[in-house]
Design a protein around this motif. Structure first.
Motif, PDB file in Angstrom:
ATOM      1  N   ILE A 161       0.856  -1.192   0.000  1.00  0.00           N
ATOM      2  CA  ILE A 161       0.000   0.000   0.000  1.00  0.00           C
ATOM      3  C   ILE A 161       0.887   1.235   0.000  1.00  0.00           C
ATOM      4  CG2 ILE A 161      -1.874   1.235   1.147  1.00  0.00           C
ATOM      5  CD1 ILE A 161      -2.659  -1.511   0.114  1.00  0.00           C
ATOM      6  N   GLU A 162       0.585   2.177  -0.903  1.00  0.00           N
ATOM      7  CA  GLU A 162       1.396   3.394  -1.015  1.00  0.00           C
ATOM      8  C   GLU A 162       0.542   4.631  -0.773  1.00  0.00           C
ATOM      9  OE1 GLU A 162       4.420   4.499  -4.366  1.00  0.00           O
ATOM     10  OE2 GLU A 162       2.514   5.493  -4.829  1.00  0.00           O
ATOM     11  N   ASN A 163       1.052   5.546   0.044  1.00  0.00           N
ATOM     12  CA  ASN A 163       0.474   6.875   0.236  1.00  0.00           C
ATOM     13  C   ASN A 163       1.470   7.914  -0.257  1.00  0.00           C
ATOM     14  OD1 ASN A 163      -1.681   6.750   3.178  1.00  0.00           O
ATOM     15  ND2 ASN A 163      -1.482   5.326   1.494  1.00  0.00           N
ATOM     16  N   THR A 164       0.973   8.943  -0.938  1.00  0.00           N
ATOM     17  CA  THR A 164       1.834  10.006  -1.464  1.00  0.00           C
ATOM     18  C   THR A 164       1.577  11.303  -0.705  1.00  0.00           C
ATOM     19  OG1 THR A 164       1.818   8.992  -3.670  1.00  0.00           O
ATOM     20  CG2 THR A 164       2.499  11.298  -3.526  1.00  0.00           C
ATOM     21  N   TYR A 165       2.657  12.012  -0.369  1.00  0.00           N
ATOM     22  CA  TYR A 165       2.575  13.259   0.391  1.00  0.00           C
ATOM     23  C   TYR A 165       3.413  14.334  -0.297  1.00  0.00           C
ATOM     24  CZ  TYR A 165       1.158   9.919   3.989  1.00  0.00           C
ATOM     25  OH  TYR A 165       0.537   8.906   4.679  1.00  0.00           O
ATOM     26  N   GLN A 166       2.935  15.557  -0.183  1.00  0.00           N
ATOM     27  CA  GLN A 166       3.709  16.717  -0.637  1.00  0.00           C
ATOM     28  C   GLN A 166       4.211  17.456   0.591  1.00  0.00           C
ATOM     29  OE1 GLN A 166       1.963  20.494  -2.409  1.00  0.00           O
ATOM     30  NE2 GLN A 166       2.850  19.588  -4.268  1.00  0.00           N
ATOM     31  N   ILE A 167       5.531  17.615   0.691  1.00  0.00           N
ATOM     32  CA  ILE A 167       6.153  18.238   1.854  1.00  0.00           C
ATOM     33  C   ILE A 167       6.750  19.568   1.424  1.00  0.00           C
ATOM     34  CG2 ILE A 167       7.890  18.023   3.660  1.00  0.00           C
ATOM     35  CD1 ILE A 167       7.681  15.036   3.442  1.00  0.00           C
ATOM     36  N   LYS A 168       6.312  20.640   2.100  1.00  0.00           N
ATOM     37  CA  LYS A 168       6.890  21.961   1.870  1.00  0.00           C
ATOM     38  C   LYS A 168       7.801  22.293   3.048  1.00  0.00           C
ATOM     39  CE  LYS A 168       5.835  26.828   1.033  1.00  0.00           C
ATOM     40  NZ  LYS A 168       4.767  27.868   0.899  1.00  0.00           N
ATOM     41  N   ILE A 169       9.075  22.548   2.768  1.00  0.00           N
ATOM     42  CA  ILE A 169      10.078  22.840   3.788  1.00  0.00           C
ATOM     43  C   ILE A 169      10.419  24.323   3.703  1.00  0.00           C
ATOM     44  CG2 ILE A 169      12.316  22.189   4.746  1.00  0.00           C
ATOM     45  CD1 ILE A 169      12.140  19.646   3.017  1.00  0.00           C
ATOM     46  N   THR A 170      10.341  25.019   4.820  1.00  0.00           N
ATOM     47  CA  THR A 170      10.670  26.447   4.885  1.00  0.00           C
ATOM     48  C   THR A 170      11.860  26.652   5.801  1.00  0.00           C
ATOM     49  OG1 THR A 170       8.344  27.045   4.557  1.00  0.00           O
ATOM     50  CG2 THR A 170       9.811  28.756   5.397  1.00  0.00           C
ATOM     51  N   ASN A 171      12.894  27.272   5.272  1.00  0.00           N
ATOM     52  CA  ASN A 171      14.088  27.596   6.045  1.00  0.00           C
ATOM     53  C   ASN A 171      13.945  29.015   6.603  1.00  0.00           C
ATOM     54  OD1 ASN A 171      16.620  27.885   7.134  1.00  0.00           O
ATOM     55  ND2 ASN A 171      17.686  28.041   5.177  1.00  0.00           N
ATOM     56  N   LYS A 172      13.830  29.153   7.925  1.00  0.00           N
ATOM     57  CA  LYS A 172      13.632  30.454   8.561  1.00  0.00           C
ATOM     58  C   LYS A 172      14.929  31.085   9.037  1.00  0.00           C
ATOM     59  CE  LYS A 172       8.943  29.452  10.180  1.00  0.00           C
ATOM     60  NZ  LYS A 172       8.024  29.458  11.340  1.00  0.00           N
ATOM     61  N   THR A 173      16.059  30.447   8.772  1.00  0.00           N
ATOM     62  CA  THR A 173      17.342  30.980   9.198  1.00  0.00           C
ATOM     63  C   THR A 173      17.963  31.815   8.082  1.00  0.00           C
ATOM     64  OG1 THR A 173      18.640  29.081   8.396  1.00  0.00           O
ATOM     65  CG2 THR A 173      17.640  28.887  10.574  1.00  0.00           C
ATOM     66  N   HIS A 174      19.036  32.503   8.423  1.00  0.00           N
ATOM     67  CA  HIS A 174      19.781  33.300   7.447  1.00  0.00           C
ATOM     68  C   HIS A 174      20.972  32.534   6.892  1.00  0.00           C
ATOM     69  CE1 HIS A 174      17.598  37.078   8.170  1.00  0.00           C
ATOM     70  NE2 HIS A 174      17.542  36.687   9.432  1.00  0.00           N
ATOM     71  N   GLU A 175      20.981  31.231   7.079  1.00  0.00           N
ATOM     72  CA  GLU A 175      22.083  30.404   6.605  1.00  0.00           C
ATOM     73  C   GLU A 175      21.553  29.288   5.710  1.00  0.00           C
ATOM     74  OE1 GLU A 175      23.992  28.948  10.066  1.00  0.00           O
ATOM     75  OE2 GLU A 175      24.706  30.916  10.743  1.00  0.00           O
ATOM     76  N   THR A 194       9.620  22.385  -2.106  1.00  0.00           N
ATOM     77  CA  THR A 194       8.513  21.434  -2.063  1.00  0.00           C
ATOM     78  C   THR A 194       8.957  20.137  -2.729  1.00  0.00           C
ATOM     79  OG1 THR A 194       6.878  23.220  -2.158  1.00  0.00           O
ATOM     80  CG2 THR A 194       6.118  20.995  -2.710  1.00  0.00           C
ATOM     81  N   ILE A 195       8.756  19.034  -2.031  1.00  0.00           N
ATOM     82  CA  ILE A 195       9.136  17.720  -2.549  1.00  0.00           C
ATOM     83  C   ILE A 195       7.962  16.766  -2.386  1.00  0.00           C
ATOM     84  CG2 ILE A 195      11.605  18.019  -2.082  1.00  0.00           C
ATOM     85  CD1 ILE A 195      11.231  16.390   0.455  1.00  0.00           C
ATOM     86  N   ASN A 196       7.948  15.735  -3.205  1.00  0.00           N
ATOM     87  CA  ASN A 196       6.943  14.669  -3.122  1.00  0.00           C
ATOM     88  C   ASN A 196       7.608  13.398  -2.623  1.00  0.00           C
ATOM     89  OD1 ASN A 196       4.754  16.204  -4.190  1.00  0.00           O
ATOM     90  ND2 ASN A 196       5.591  15.933  -6.242  1.00  0.00           N
ATOM     91  N   VAL A 197       7.015  12.772  -1.628  1.00  0.00           N
ATOM     92  CA  VAL A 197       7.547  11.533  -1.068  1.00  0.00           C
ATOM     93  C   VAL A 197       6.433  10.506  -1.010  1.00  0.00           C
ATOM     94  CG1 VAL A 197       9.296  12.733   0.290  1.00  0.00           C
ATOM     95  CG2 VAL A 197       7.078  12.227   1.306  1.00  0.00           C
ATOM     96  N   GLN A 198       6.847   9.260  -0.936  1.00  0.00           N
ATOM     97  CA  GLN A 198       5.906   8.159  -0.826  1.00  0.00           C
ATOM     98  C   GLN A 198       6.216   7.348   0.426  1.00  0.00           C
ATOM     99  OE1 GLN A 198       7.765   8.462  -3.916  1.00  0.00           O
ATOM    100  NE2 GLN A 198       6.135   9.881  -4.556  1.00  0.00           N
ATOM    101  N   VAL A 199       5.162   6.877   1.067  1.00  0.00           N
ATOM    102  CA  VAL A 199       5.280   5.990   2.223  1.00  0.00           C
ATOM    103  C   VAL A 199       4.612   4.676   1.854  1.00  0.00           C
ATOM    104  CG1 VAL A 199       4.690   5.610   4.649  1.00  0.00           C
ATOM    105  CG2 VAL A 199       5.315   7.906   3.857  1.00  0.00           C
ATOM    106  N   ILE A 200       5.340   3.569   2.032  1.00  0.00           N
ATOM    107  CA  ILE A 200       4.850   2.243   1.652  1.00  0.00           C
ATOM    108  C   ILE A 200       4.677   1.397   2.908  1.00  0.00           C
ATOM    109  CG2 ILE A 200       5.465   0.096   0.460  1.00  0.00           C
ATOM    110  CD1 ILE A 200       6.713   1.704  -1.706  1.00  0.00           C
TER     111      ILE A 200
END
Length: 320
Positions: free
Chosen positions: A220-234, A271-277
């Protein structure tokens, strides 16, 4: 408008794009919107905003008491009003006894200058009004007139109702202590949120097209879209892992774990797409909660910077 939009978009790239006349659609729309709104409010409506639109005067009035420092007119000193320059009839030797016994005029010569300089057009001599914006233009104008006629300044001044009545100003007032405590709590909360704010943020969205996909007999596979925000100045070097039951595996581009060589620029996002199996026979429920964990990699050490909870959906498990 650009400074305000800098709270929602990276200010450096926004300023550069605007100077190069290459801003994207949404920032361009909001910059134009707030520029027009600022001109209409501050350049055209001006004091009408203070009188009819701004709610500040309405809720500020509930915070006032008789010891609140406001701009006020000294009735005792200024009344009765009138022109103190004597007329020819008043200087004649036949001045009536009634006129001689009348109450002398106050310091206010009723020149109306305080009304003329008021941006909202009120008469401060009628008492404190909600239209007063505290600009103190009436104080400066009245002091100028008092200086010309040889009277003491301060007919209109910063004072309190108690001081005008000859009473002492109370400092330890219940209302003042209550608002002071509320301000202190708010300031401490803001400081704590600023100090302990997360350095990165994860936003998880499930695939809206299908809850899950069934491969073969038991995958069984579920697909997710993950948005990562970098709040640092580095520059942020990161990897993403899954925290949950061992029956779930995180994959992306065929890998069981996110590559540790991924980067996000300063104050940027990705933004990346990942799958969980999941292996169907090993699943204990049709709705399994788990977490995505963002781990920052700095000098070879790993530290958890952000987590986000979601769930794994599978076909209904038959109970034996």
């Amino acid at each position: 408008a650009i400074s305000f939009m800098g709270y929602f978009f990276p200010i450096r790239s926004l300023s550069t794009d605007f100077l190069m006349l290459e801003p994207s659609a949404w920032p361009s729309f909001w910059i134009c919107f707030f520029t027009i709104a600022t001109y209409l409010n501050a350049g055209w409506l001006r004091e009408q905003i203070c009188i009819y639109v701004c709610p500040y005067a309405r809720f500020q009035s509930v915070m006032f008491d008789k010891s609140t420092l406001t701009i006020a007119y000294d009735f005792t000193r200024g009344e009765p009003r009138g022109n103190r320059r004597p007329s020819a009839q008043e200087t004649s030797p036949n001045l009536s006894m009634a006129k001689m016994n009348s109450k002398p005029l106050g310091d206010c010569i009723d020149c109306q200058v305080c009304v003329q300089v008021c941006p909202t057009g009120i008469d401060i001599r009628d008492g404190l009004q909600y239209e007063c914006i505290g600009c103190a233009a009436c104080i400066d104008a009245c002091n100028n007139i008092m200086e010309k006629i040889g009277s003491a300044k301060g007919l209109i001044r910063y004072t309190t109702e108690n001081q005008l009545a000859g009473e002492k100003k109370a400092i330890t007032r219940p209302r003042l202590l209550g608002y002071g405590l509320a301000f202190l709590v708010t300031a401490l909360a803001l400081m704590s949120l600023t100090i302990y704010r997360p350095l990165a943020e994860l936003d998880i969205q499930r695939d809206r097209n299908s809850l899950y996909r069934h491969y073969g007999d038991d995958l069984i596979e579920n697909t997710y879209q993950i948005k990562i925000t970098n709040k640092t100045h580095e520059l942020l070097r990161y990897k993403i892992e899954l925290e949950g039951p061992p029956s779930l595996r995180l994959i992306s581009n065929g890998n069981s774990l996110m590559e540790a060589k991924n980067f996000i620029s300063s104050q940027g996002n990705r933004t990346i797409n990942v799958q969980v199996i999941g292996h169907l026979p090993e699943l204990t429920s049709s709705h399994i909660p788990f977490k995505f964990t963002l781990q920052g990699l700095d000098n070879g050490s790993t530290n958890i910077m952000a987590t986000a909870e979601t769930s794994f959906i599978s076909p209904r498990i038959k109970q034996e």
